[in-house]
Design a protein around this motif. Structure first.
Motif, PDB file in Angstrom:
ATOM      1  N   GLN A 217      32.225  35.421  38.279  1.00  0.00           N
ATOM      2  CA  GLN A 217      31.594  34.346  38.410  1.00  0.00           C
ATOM      3  C   GLN A 217      32.538  33.172  39.168  1.00  0.00           C
ATOM      4  O   GLN A 217      32.198  32.332  39.903  1.00  0.00           O
ATOM      5  N   GLN A 218      33.855  33.425  38.930  1.00  0.00           N
ATOM      6  CA  GLN A 218      34.813  32.565  39.554  1.00  0.00           C
ATOM      7  C   GLN A 218      34.749  32.716  41.046  1.00  0.00           C
ATOM      8  O   GLN A 218      34.734  31.825  41.908  1.00  0.00           O
ATOM      9  N   ARG A 219      34.804  34.137  41.401  1.00  0.00           N
ATOM     10  CA  ARG A 219      34.559  34.509  42.951  1.00  0.00           C
ATOM     11  C   ARG A 219      33.421  33.785  43.393  1.00  0.00           C
ATOM     12  O   ARG A 219      33.313  33.394  44.688  1.00  0.00           O
ATOM     13  N   LEU A 220      32.411  34.152  42.675  1.00  0.00           N
ATOM     14  CA  LEU A 220      30.931  33.417  43.269  1.00  0.00           C
ATOM     15  C   LEU A 220      30.999  32.020  43.431  1.00  0.00           C
ATOM     16  O   LEU A 220      30.637  31.463  44.597  1.00  0.00           O
ATOM     17  N   ASN A 221      31.820  31.266  42.523  1.00  0.00           N
ATOM     18  CA  ASN A 221      31.865  29.974  42.672  1.00  0.00           C
ATOM     19  C   ASN A 221      32.590  29.419  43.946  1.00  0.00           C
ATOM     20  O   ASN A 221      32.506  28.460  44.559  1.00  0.00           O
TER      21      ASN A 221
END
Length: 211
Positions: free
Chosen positions: A204-208
């Motif tokens: 999720q952090q990579r996507l954000n």
């Protein structure tokens, strides 16, 4: 040279023998019996003997028993989070160690700081031993960590501060059972309604960050 079909047959027979002996004797020791028959001794100094010792050490690591020898020993000098620390050995060489088979919450994730604090409580001021399984792409030693004979990887999962990292350690049934028990008792991070696994959090952090 054995054909692939014959190799498969041998593997099936050995697996069946192992399962039968585990069910009847509570342990697997056919390799010792075969070695004794073959050489008349255990062959401590032979390649066979070393292979047997290696298998037993790996088995002890999985079951939570402290082995008699470690690949790394030393004291902790830094704890990054709930599953990564730095160890200083007797030669003053520092090794970064990633705990095998578990995944703790990231520092910026809910329960991340508590997981780190739990690891601090388990290892601080103690001499550590590590059974190294592999080295990862970041140059870290990946292994099972022991503090005063206690399997710290297993303790972190038992206390509810880490997940069983089943994607990379599907065969670690002690960790699987520990997570199931911690979930049932709602210990640690399992007190929350729906804790997010660290691998999903990182994704999720990579996507954000890419938005």
């Amino acid at each position: 040279m054995l054909s692939p079909r014959n190799l498969v047959r041998i593997a099936v027979v050995l697996l069946a023998l192992s399962l039968f002996q585990l069910a009847t004797d509570g342990e697997i020791n056919w390799h010792r019996q075969a070695l004794d028959t073959f050489s008349g001794t255990r062959g401590e100094d032979t390649g066979w003997g070393k292979a047997v010792d290696s298998l037993e050490t790996a088995g002890a690591a999985r079951e939570g028993q402290a082995p008699t020898q470690f690949d790394l020993t030393g004291r902790v000098v830094r704890i990054a989070d709930g599953d990564t620390l730095s160890l200083l050995d007797a030669g003053n060489t520092q090794h970064k160690v990633r705990f095998y088979g578990i995944d703790a919450p990231e520092r910026d994730q809910p329960h991340g700081d508590r997981a780190r604090e739990a690891l601090v409580a388990l290892v601080s001021g103690k001499r550590l031993g590590v059974v190294v399984i592999e080295e990862d792409d970041y140059g870290r030693k990946v292994g099972t960590v022991y503090a005063d004979g206690r399997n710290v990887n297993l303790a972190m999962v038992q206390q509810g501060h880490a997940w069983w990292y089943q994607y990379f350690a599907r065969q670690e049934h002690a960790l699987e059972a520990a997570e199931r028990d911690a979930r049932s008792a709602q210990r640690g991070l399992w007190a929350a309604d729906d804790p997010m696994p660290p691998w999903d959090w990182r994704r999720q952090q990579r996507l954000n960050s890419n938005r």
